[in-house]
Design an enzyme around this catalytic site. Sequence first.
Site, short mmCIF file in Angstrom:
data_model
loop_
_atom_site.label_atom_id
_atom_site.label_comp_id
_atom_site.label_asym_id
_atom_site.label_seq_id
_atom_site.Cartn_x
_atom_site.Cartn_y
_atom_site.Cartn_z
N HIS A 1 0.80 -1.29 0.17
CA HIS A 1 -0.28 -0.50 -0.66
C HIS A 1 0.78 1.38 -0.26
CE1 HIS A 1 -0.46 0.90 5.03
NE2 HIS A 1 0.64 0.59 4.13
N CYS B 1 5.87 6.34 4.96
CA CYS B 1 4.31 5.68 3.99
C CYS B 1 3.81 5.90 2.78
CB CYS B 1 3.58 5.49 5.65
SG CYS B 1 3.39 4.63 7.13
N HIS C 1 4.78 -0.10 -0.57
CA HIS C 1 6.10 -0.73 0.18
C HIS C 1 4.84 -1.73 1.25
CE1 HIS C 1 3.55 1.93 2.68
NE2 HIS C 1 3.29 1.27 4.28
N HIS D 1 2.75 -5.04 3.45
CA HIS D 1 2.78 -5.39 5.50
C HIS D 1 2.83 -6.89 5.40
CE1 HIS D 1 3.68 -0.80 7.16
NE2 HIS D 1 2.63 -0.76 6.16
N ASP E 1 -4.86 -10.61 -0.29
CA ASP E 1 -3.42 -11.25 -0.03
C ASP E 1 -2.40 -11.07 -1.59
OD1 ASP E 1 -1.11 -12.74 0.52
OD2 ASP E 1 -1.87 -14.32 0.30
N HIS E 2 -1.23 -10.74 -1.01
CA HIS E 2 0.21 -10.09 -2.33
C HIS E 2 -0.78 -9.43 -3.48
CE1 HIS E 2 1.65 -14.12 -0.44
NE2 HIS E 2 2.65 -13.24 -1.63
N GLU F 1 -0.65 -4.47 11.96
CA GLU F 1 0.20 -4.26 10.88
C GLU F 1 1.21 -3.89 10.54
OE1 GLU F 1 -0.92 -0.39 8.43
OE2 GLU F 1 1.24 0.34 8.92
NI NI Z 1 2.26 0.92 5.52
#
Ligand code: NI
Length: 137
Positions: free
Chosen positions: A16, A35, A41, A43, A81-82, A126
């Site tokens: 995200h 961020c 990036h 998580h 997911d992914h 997160e």
């Molecule tokens: Ni983040």
Amino acid sequence: MPNVNVIRRMQFNSAHRLHNPEKSDEWNAATFGKCNSPNWHGHNYVLEIGVVGEPSAETGYVIDLGELKKIANDRVIDKCDHKNLNLEVDFMRGVIPSTENFAIAIWNELADALPSGTLSLIRLYETENNWVEYRGE
Ligand code: NI
């Protein structure tokens, strides 16, 4: 009758970027720092889903955890997911993908989909040290 909270933990990985398109690039960089990095990036999210209710007289279950797993996979995990939360997830469209907003959106995906019990908690990690809880209020 006793109410019991049943919790299912699930894990997924998503990319995200925190960015408010209505604000300037300078504002976004100052507000979100790393961020706001333009090339995303990731998580390793941990999601805990709570369902409250009275255990069934027939099964002893508040909710069949296999059914809860399938519903959560279909409505949340498989979509995220992914994937990139900003670009690819239908229920996050137009939403800044903070952990707070993500937890609310997950709640809204699941609240009406349960065959028994009532959704009581979305706890979304997160990172190991940062998580949010949403109870639909
Ligand atoms: Ni983040």
